[in-house]
Design a protein around this motif. Structure first.
Motif, short mmCIF file in Angstrom:
data_model
loop_
_atom_site.label_atom_id
_atom_site.label_comp_id
_atom_site.label_asym_id
_atom_site.label_seq_id
_atom_site.Cartn_x
_atom_site.Cartn_y
_atom_site.Cartn_z
N ALA A 60 34.98 -30.11 -11.74
CA ALA A 60 33.90 -31.11 -11.78
C ALA A 60 34.41 -32.46 -12.27
CB ALA A 60 32.77 -30.60 -12.67
N ALA A 61 35.29 -32.45 -13.26
CA ALA A 61 35.84 -33.70 -13.78
C ALA A 61 36.69 -34.41 -12.73
CB ALA A 61 36.67 -33.43 -15.03
N TYR A 83 37.81 -18.55 -18.70
CA TYR A 83 38.70 -19.18 -17.71
C TYR A 83 37.92 -19.73 -16.52
CZ TYR A 83 42.83 -17.33 -20.08
OH TYR A 83 43.81 -17.06 -20.98
N LEU A 84 36.92 -18.98 -16.07
CA LEU A 84 36.11 -19.42 -14.94
C LEU A 84 35.34 -20.70 -15.29
CD1 LEU A 84 34.95 -18.90 -12.10
CD2 LEU A 84 33.14 -17.58 -13.23
N VAL A 85 34.74 -20.72 -16.47
CA VAL A 85 34.00 -21.91 -16.90
C VAL A 85 34.95 -23.09 -17.04
CG1 VAL A 85 32.67 -22.90 -18.81
CG2 VAL A 85 32.13 -20.61 -17.97
N LEU A 86 36.11 -22.87 -17.60
CA LEU A 86 37.10 -23.94 -17.76
C LEU A 86 37.52 -24.49 -16.40
CD1 LEU A 86 38.90 -25.60 -19.62
CD2 LEU A 86 40.60 -23.79 -19.46
N MET A 87 37.75 -23.64 -15.44
CA MET A 87 38.14 -24.09 -14.10
C MET A 87 37.02 -24.90 -13.44
SD MET A 87 41.22 -23.29 -13.69
CE MET A 87 41.43 -23.61 -11.96
#
Length: 57
Positions: free
Chosen positions: A21-22, A12-16
């Motif tokens: 960033a996007a 979840y942290l990486v996805l956020m």
């Protein structure tokens, strides 16, 4: 805390981070278009999202 739970939170942290960033990159690109127009001495029309007076855009 179990290993599966830690992996889930890390995912979840990486996805956020990727989503943030996007969104930041998209904002940077749109601001660069406006800056390029204004730096060239033209007027930017925010309603139409176009550079007025510039035949290239």
């Amino acid at each position: 805390m179990s290993r599966d739970k830690k992996q889930k939170y890390l995912l979840y942290l990486v996805l956020m981070i990727v989503l943030f960033a996007a969104a930041s990159f998209q904002h940077f690109i749109s601001n660069a278009k406006v800056d390029r127009c204004l730096d060239a001495g033209f007027e930017y029309d925010f309603q139409n999202k176009s550079c007025k007076g510039n035949p290239d855009s």
